[in-house]
Write an enzyme that holds these catalytic residues in place. Structure first.
Site, PDB file in Angstrom:
ATOM      1  N   HIS A 178     -80.115 -31.221  95.055  1.00  0.00           N
ATOM      2  CA  HIS A 178     -79.220 -31.055  96.208  1.00  0.00           C
ATOM      3  C   HIS A 178     -77.834 -30.560  95.846  1.00  0.00           C
ATOM      4  CE1 HIS A 178     -81.908 -34.266  98.310  1.00  0.00           C
ATOM      5  NE2 HIS A 178     -82.443 -33.052  98.391  1.00  0.00           N
ATOM      6  N   CYS A 218     -70.833 -14.110  98.349  1.00  0.00           N
ATOM      7  CA  CYS A 218     -70.627 -12.640  98.423  1.00  0.00           C
ATOM      8  C   CYS A 218     -70.806 -11.936  97.082  1.00  0.00           C
ATOM      9  CB  CYS A 218     -69.236 -12.351  98.994  1.00  0.00           C
ATOM     10  SG  CYS A 218     -67.878 -12.945  97.947  1.00  0.00           S
ATOM     11  N   CYS A 273     -62.559 -17.582 100.444  1.00  0.00           N
ATOM     12  CA  CYS A 273     -63.058 -16.845  99.273  1.00  0.00           C
ATOM     13  C   CYS A 273     -62.060 -15.744  98.895  1.00  0.00           C
ATOM     14  CB  CYS A 273     -64.427 -16.235  99.598  1.00  0.00           C
ATOM     15  SG  CYS A 273     -65.027 -15.138  98.310  1.00  0.00           S
TER      16      CYS A 273
END
Ligand code: BV8
Length: 252
Positions: free
Chosen positions: A122, A134, A154
């Protein structure tokens, strides 16, 4: 009540086992002071259902609420140290060559106790990633290097940053779940420690091990969804039961 004979029988099983799989849940970190997933929410968080916060939808709806939920849990976890259960499992791995831990936990206490073979189903609450991955899966982001108000973004694509954990409704990393099923079906012994056995696909692993011929021993002070298929249930805290087992093995 778990008797000394029970511990002897369990130790005999561990001694004879050639391929051991261990499935751990939040209960193994309880004695490190990390509340289990279901009792983690106290104070202002008590009004929330953790399974409703640990979802992509919750994050999409209110990224700041979910980010703050993880910051709250990371603060809880920060002072935690591996406990006797983590250390006993690391020592057992030294005694038994073909020994693999499969953990549902998102803390890093198994690794910090010295366990080498840890399959993490997990993710890791201590790591963060771009919510769009990305630059590839996962696009890990060090938020300590970012300045931000509410939720970090980000640096590559400006999407929100999120914890590197698997949310409810998200697939587990394929390599991790494949390895977990492989280890479980090869095992001749599975120790199931500190899990309520309610979250799938992790909760399916003990039945898979049993179908492939493994002996299943559960360590949990309370009955769980796994107890009914366990060959043996040691009704004790992991931090007490595992050192006792280890002592019997080392007494040889
Ligand atoms: C998936 C990271 C395919 C995040 C976690 C309906 C709709 C959508 C999905 C589902 C659905 N029904 C079922 C599902 C599947 C779902 C699921 O299982 N839901 C549950 C709520 C029913 N699973 C998923 O979504 C998984 N992905 O299936 O992908 C898919 C895709 C789309 C749609 C459908 C399916 C992803 C699951 C991963 C979730 N992320 N963690 C975070 O941490 O924030 S899981 C999270 O819960 C924890 O990490 C932990 O793993 C788990 C809680 O379980 P436990 O570890 O067992 O902890 P718990 O508190 O429950 O129990 C502790 C135990 O310890 C107790 O038994 C206690 O007695 C014992 N104990 C206490 N003290 C001690 C002790 N034991 C020993 N010693 C002690 N001292």
């Amino acid at each position: 009540m778990t008797t000394h004979t029970d511990y002897q029988q369990a130790a005999d099983r561990v001694r004879a086992a050639q391929r051991i799989a261990v499935l751990t849940g939040a209960g193994v970190s309880k004695e490190s002071g990390i509340p289990t997933f279901r009792d983690a929410l106290t104070g202002l968080w008590a009004q929330y259902d953790p399974t409703a916060l640990a979802t992509p939808l919750a994050f999409a709806r209110d990224p700041k609420l979910v980010w703050d939920f993880y910051e709250f849990r990371r603060d809880l976890m920060r002072p935690a140290q591996p406990n006797a259960a983590h250390h006993a499992l690391a020592e057992l791995e030294q005694l038994k060559p073909n020994f693999h831990i499969i953990t549902q936990n998102v803390d890093d206490l198994h690794e910090r106790a010295g366990s080498q073979s840890v399959i993490r189903l997990h993710g890791r609450i201590g790591a963060n990633k771009c919510s769009r991955n990305c630059q590839g899966n996962p696009t890990l982001i060090d938020v300590a290097r970012l300045t931000y108000e509410d939720v970090p973004r980000c640096p590559y694509c400006d999407a929100f940053v999120r914890p590197d954990v698997v949310w409810f409704g998200e697939n587990l990393p394929a390599d991790a779940i494949d390895a977990a099923f492989d280890v479980s079906q090869r095992a001749d012994l599975m120790l199931v420690i500190g899990t309520s056995g309610l979250v799938t696909p992790a909760a399916d692993l003990p039945a898979r091990a049993k179908r492939s011929g493994a002996h299943v021993i559960e360590i949990n002070p309370h009955e769980s969804a796994i107890t009914s298929i366990a060959d043996m249930w040691i009704a004790a805290p992991a931090g007490e039961a595992l050192p006792r087992l280890l002592d019997l093995l080392k007494a040889d």
